[in-house]
Write a protein that holds these residues in place. Structure first.
Motif, PDB file in Angstrom:
ATOM      1  N   GLN A  48      35.615  46.350  53.411  1.00 58.71           N
ATOM      2  CA  GLN A  48      36.517  47.255  53.845  1.00 58.71           C
ATOM      3  C   GLN A  48      37.113  47.218  52.049  1.00 58.71           C
ATOM      4  O   GLN A  48      38.619  47.852  52.475  1.00 58.71           O
ATOM      5  CB  GLN A  48      37.506  46.574  55.057  1.00 58.71           C
ATOM      6  N   HIS A  49      36.432  46.647  51.379  1.00 56.82           N
ATOM      7  CA  HIS A  49      37.253  45.775  50.450  1.00 56.82           C
ATOM      8  C   HIS A  49      36.344  47.989  49.235  1.00 56.82           C
ATOM      9  O   HIS A  49      36.479  47.060  48.161  1.00 56.82           O
ATOM     10  CB  HIS A  49      37.020  44.919  49.524  1.00 56.82           C
ATOM     11  N   ASN A  51      33.535  47.499  48.084  1.00 58.09           N
ATOM     12  CA  ASN A  51      32.241  46.806  48.119  1.00 58.09           C
ATOM     13  C   ASN A  51      30.774  47.926  48.433  1.00 58.09           C
ATOM     14  O   ASN A  51      30.701  47.465  49.450  1.00 58.09           O
ATOM     15  CB  ASN A  51      31.836  44.738  48.525  1.00 58.09           C
ATOM     16  N   ARG A  88      31.215  46.369  42.511  1.00 61.53           N
ATOM     17  CA  ARG A  88      32.433  45.852  43.007  1.00 61.53           C
ATOM     18  C   ARG A  88      33.478  46.986  43.475  1.00 61.53           C
ATOM     19  O   ARG A  88      33.875  47.983  42.975  1.00 61.53           O
ATOM     20  CB  ARG A  88      32.619  44.873  42.628  1.00 61.53           C
ATOM     21  N   GLY A  89      34.304  47.215  44.931  1.00 56.07           N
ATOM     22  CA  GLY A  89      35.022  48.030  44.824  1.00 56.07           C
ATOM     23  C   GLY A  89      36.950  48.080  44.336  1.00 56.07           C
ATOM     24  O   GLY A  89      36.693  49.057  44.019  1.00 56.07           O
ATOM     25  N   ASP A  90      36.944  46.954  43.771  1.00 58.56           N
ATOM     26  CA  ASP A  90      38.083  47.226  43.117  1.00 58.56           C
ATOM     27  C   ASP A  90      37.933  47.842  42.112  1.00 58.56           C
ATOM     28  O   ASP A  90      39.269  48.708  41.035  1.00 58.56           O
ATOM     29  CB  ASP A  90      38.828  45.238  42.082  1.00 58.56           C
TER      30      ASP A  90
END
Length: 104
Positions: A48-49, A51, A88-90
């Motif tokens: 959900q992030h 990633n 990494r999702g951010d």
């Protein structure tokens, strides 16, 4: 006897944004990242992030250098292939199937 009418393809129900990512599992996708990075690869997993785990990935990094004499911008790209990559999702800005990216 009348020919049978063609059956339309089953409708894909998208109820939330991550449903679009779910449709791309085990498909090649394009990911635009912060700091002028682009990644193309096969989507193996996500959360959900955003990633993601990508296989058979190709990363492209674009850098801009300034010529000291003419002050002209020089764009350089560096590519590398990575067998398996954790993203990494951010840092994700955009996710798209590569075929759709050319239309954006």
């Amino acid at each position: 006897m009348a020919e049978a009418a063609e059956q339309p393809a089953p409708a894909i129900h998208v109820k939330e944004p991550l449903d679009l990512i779910k449709l791309s599992l085990d498909e090649r996708i394009y990911v635009k990242m912060r700091n002028d990075r682009e990644i193309r690869g096969r989507l193996h997993a996500y959360d959900q992030h955003l990633n993601m785990v990508l296989g058979e990935a190709e990363e492209t990094v674009t850098t801009i250098e300034i010529d000291e004499e003419t002050y002209e911008e020089i764009y350089k790209t560096t590519k590398r292939n990575i067998a398996m990559l954790f993203v990494r999702g951010d840092g994700v800005i955009l996710v798209s199937p590569p075929s759709l990216r050319s239309q954006i």
